[in-house]
Scaffold this active site. Structure first.
Site, PDB file in Angstrom:
ATOM      1  N   SER A   1       0.794  -1.235   0.000  1.00  0.00           N
ATOM      2  CA  SER A   1       0.000   0.000   0.000  1.00  0.00           C
ATOM      3  C   SER A   1       0.822   1.278   0.000  1.00  0.00           C
ATOM      4  O   SER A   1       0.269   2.352  -0.253  1.00  0.00           O
ATOM      5  CB  SER A   1      -0.912   0.035   1.224  1.00  0.00           C
ATOM      6  OG  SER A   1      -2.181  -0.409   0.867  1.00  0.00           O
TER       7      SER A   1
ATOM      8  N   LYS B   1       0.540   3.388  -2.943  1.00  0.00           N
ATOM      9  CA  LYS B   1      -0.621   4.257  -3.164  1.00  0.00           C
ATOM     10  C   LYS B   1      -0.239   5.739  -3.094  1.00  0.00           C
ATOM     11  O   LYS B   1      -0.922   6.579  -3.676  1.00  0.00           O
ATOM     12  CB  LYS B   1      -1.729   3.912  -2.145  1.00  0.00           C
ATOM     13  CG  LYS B   1      -2.325   2.515  -2.414  1.00  0.00           C
ATOM     14  CD  LYS B   1      -3.253   2.027  -1.311  1.00  0.00           C
ATOM     15  CE  LYS B   1      -3.754   0.608  -1.642  1.00  0.00           C
ATOM     16  NZ  LYS B   1      -4.425  -0.054  -0.527  1.00  0.00           N
TER      17      LYS B   1
ATOM     18  N   TYR C   1      -3.145  -2.129 -10.645  1.00  0.00           N
ATOM     19  CA  TYR C   1      -3.079  -1.901  -9.190  1.00  0.00           C
ATOM     20  C   TYR C   1      -2.218  -2.974  -8.502  1.00  0.00           C
ATOM     21  O   TYR C   1      -1.345  -2.661  -7.678  1.00  0.00           O
ATOM     22  CB  TYR C   1      -4.509  -1.876  -8.629  1.00  0.00           C
ATOM     23  CG  TYR C   1      -4.566  -1.997  -7.131  1.00  0.00           C
ATOM     24  CD1 TYR C   1      -4.146  -0.956  -6.313  1.00  0.00           C
ATOM     25  CD2 TYR C   1      -5.008  -3.178  -6.524  1.00  0.00           C
ATOM     26  CE1 TYR C   1      -4.169  -1.081  -4.931  1.00  0.00           C
ATOM     27  CE2 TYR C   1      -5.040  -3.309  -5.153  1.00  0.00           C
ATOM     28  CZ  TYR C   1      -4.608  -2.267  -4.360  1.00  0.00           C
ATOM     29  OH  TYR C   1      -4.626  -2.404  -2.993  1.00  0.00           O
TER      30      TYR C   1
ATOM     31  N   TYR D   1      -4.504   2.752   7.430  1.00  0.00           N
ATOM     32  CA  TYR D   1      -5.764   2.013   7.510  1.00  0.00           C
ATOM     33  C   TYR D   1      -6.644   2.607   8.611  1.00  0.00           C
ATOM     34  O   TYR D   1      -6.599   3.807   8.861  1.00  0.00           O
ATOM     35  CB  TYR D   1      -5.509   0.509   7.727  1.00  0.00           C
ATOM     36  CG  TYR D   1      -4.448  -0.051   6.813  1.00  0.00           C
ATOM     37  CD1 TYR D   1      -4.614  -0.026   5.434  1.00  0.00           C
ATOM     38  CD2 TYR D   1      -3.279  -0.593   7.313  1.00  0.00           C
ATOM     39  CE1 TYR D   1      -3.650  -0.534   4.583  1.00  0.00           C
ATOM     40  CE2 TYR D   1      -2.309  -1.115   6.468  1.00  0.00           C
ATOM     41  CZ  TYR D   1      -2.499  -1.080   5.110  1.00  0.00           C
ATOM     42  OH  TYR D   1      -1.543  -1.566   4.278  1.00  0.00           O
TER      43      TYR D   1
ATOM     44  N   VAL E   1       0.986  -3.763   3.770  1.00  0.00           N
ATOM     45  CA  VAL E   1       0.926  -5.075   4.422  1.00  0.00           C
ATOM     46  C   VAL E   1       2.192  -5.916   4.204  1.00  0.00           C
ATOM     47  O   VAL E   1       2.309  -7.004   4.747  1.00  0.00           O
ATOM     48  CB  VAL E   1      -0.331  -5.897   4.025  1.00  0.00           C
ATOM     49  CG1 VAL E   1      -1.601  -5.217   4.502  1.00  0.00           C
ATOM     50  CG2 VAL E   1      -0.370  -6.182   2.536  1.00  0.00           C
TER      51      VAL E   1
HETATM   52  N1  GLU Z   1      -2.150  -5.485  -2.626  1.00  0.00           N
HETATM   53  C1  GLU Z   1      -2.783  -5.427  -1.356  1.00  0.00           C
HETATM   54  C2  GLU Z   1      -4.265  -5.609  -1.493  1.00  0.00           C
HETATM   55  O1  GLU Z   1      -4.839  -4.997  -2.333  1.00  0.00           O
HETATM   56  C3  GLU Z   1      -2.438  -4.125  -0.703  1.00  0.00           C
HETATM   57  C4  GLU Z   1      -2.790  -4.148   0.687  1.00  0.00           C
HETATM   58  C5  GLU Z   1      -2.082  -3.137   1.545  1.00  0.00           C
HETATM   59  O2  GLU Z   1      -0.869  -3.033   1.644  1.00  0.00           O
HETATM   60  O3  GLU Z   1      -2.871  -2.433   2.176  1.00  0.00           O
HETATM   61  O4  GLU Z   1      -4.906  -6.343  -0.800  1.00  0.00           O
END
Ligand code: GLU
Length: 313
Positions: free
Chosen positions: A70, A73, A197, A249, A267
């Protein structure tokens, strides 16, 4: 005022934190919902600081590449804002979600407009925007390209095994994308958008590379790093505001309380934190808490921020 240690002092503090993290028994659990991530050894810990005015300082496994997940992002948001500017906010909100990053409930209640660009549906819309504006498949992934340029590390790459693992187990993300398609908030092909993504999430970087690549966020939006990122002073402020409120999160409030810096976690166990006017920090340890944040990366950056008086509050 934030303390500005010289390189020797910063090295001593980082080494001390890394030594103590190595002895920590409570390390959380490695993410297992993406099977490839579950293979990373729990005992890893690395940390790096990229100051604005000096050489990067590293400790522990700071040069070991890991899955940024993430954290990508942030780079994707920078790329999308570069394409469409503030019009992005018609399709993605700017509020903390208070729900897990892959929750579907809130998206349905809010008619397909994700709360923010750092939860999965928000990041999937961001991927859609990037694909719409940069469709040429002969170039490499725009987020990978941006990471390489910001970190000045052309060897940064996608881990193809993690990518395949995400594609194989990504039904929930595809469900989010299909729901947003039904609501008119995805314009491209769901398979292509979600694969773009997944590809950005599967980029591997080290703490050293991540701290270097996010250093532009510690500037006032000026200088060579900010130029590569294509950001203005106002955009830098807003990216930091989003990281502070939505970057970890549904534990973003708790992380702001403990660390007091704009942060973004993934994650894969990575965590970046921005010290405005001073530099960027990255820490990594693959064991996560129940909300998906790295137990030791939070602990280490919390300690560093306290010792050097780096909280923005
Ligand atoms: N590729 C992970 C997912 O989409 C990213 C999750 C993350 O790091 O929050 O579930």
């Amino acid at each position: 005022m934030p303390h500005r240690p010289d390189p020797a002092e910063l090295q001593t503090v980082l080494d001390d934190i890394a030594t103590r993290m190595a002895g920590e028994a409570e390390r959380g659990e490695v993410a297992s919902y993406i099977p490839e991530l579950a293979r990373v050894p729990l005992n890893r810990f690395g940390m790096a600081v990229a100051p604005l005015d000096g050489p990067p300082i590293i400790a522990g496994d700071a040069e070991v590449p890991f899955s940024i997940q993430s954290i990508s992002k942030v780079f994707a948001l920078v790329a999308a804002l570069g394409h469409v500017g503030a019009s992005l906010w018609r399709r993605v909100g700017r509020e903390p979600s208070g729900d897990p990053f892959n929750s579907i409930v809130q998206l349905e209640a809010e008619r397909g407009k994700p709360r923010n660009p750092f939860i999965n549906p928000g990041a999937i819309v961001v991927s859609d925007v990037i694909l719409e504006n940069q469709p040429d498949e002969t170039t490499q992934h725009p987020v990978l390209d941006l990471c390489q340029r910001l970190a000045d590390a052309p060897d940064i790459a996608v881990d193809e095994d993690v990518f395949a693992s995400e594609v194989a187990t990504g039904d929930r993300n595809r469900a989010l994308a299909y729901f947003m398609l039904a609501e008119g908030n995805i314009r491209g092909d769901v398979t292509e958008v979600t694969e773009s993504y997944f590809r950005q999430c599967s980029i591997e970087m080290s703490c050293l590379q991540l701290a270097t690549a996010t250093r532009f966020l510690a500037t006032e939006g000026e200088g060579p790093d900010a130029e590569i990122a294509g950001v203005t002073p106002e955009r830098v402020r807003r990216l930091n505001a989003l990281m502070m409120t939505c970057g970890c999160y549904d534990a973003s409030g708790e992380v702001a309380f403990r660390i007091g810096l704009p942060c973004k976690s993934g994650v894969g166990g990575g965590l970046v934190a921005i010290v405005p006017g001073v530099g960027a920090i990255a820490a990594w340890s693959p064991g996560l808490d129940k909300k998906g944040n790295s137990v030791l990366a939070i602990k280490a950056i919390e300690e560093l921020a306290h010792r050097l008086n780096w909280s923005v509050f």
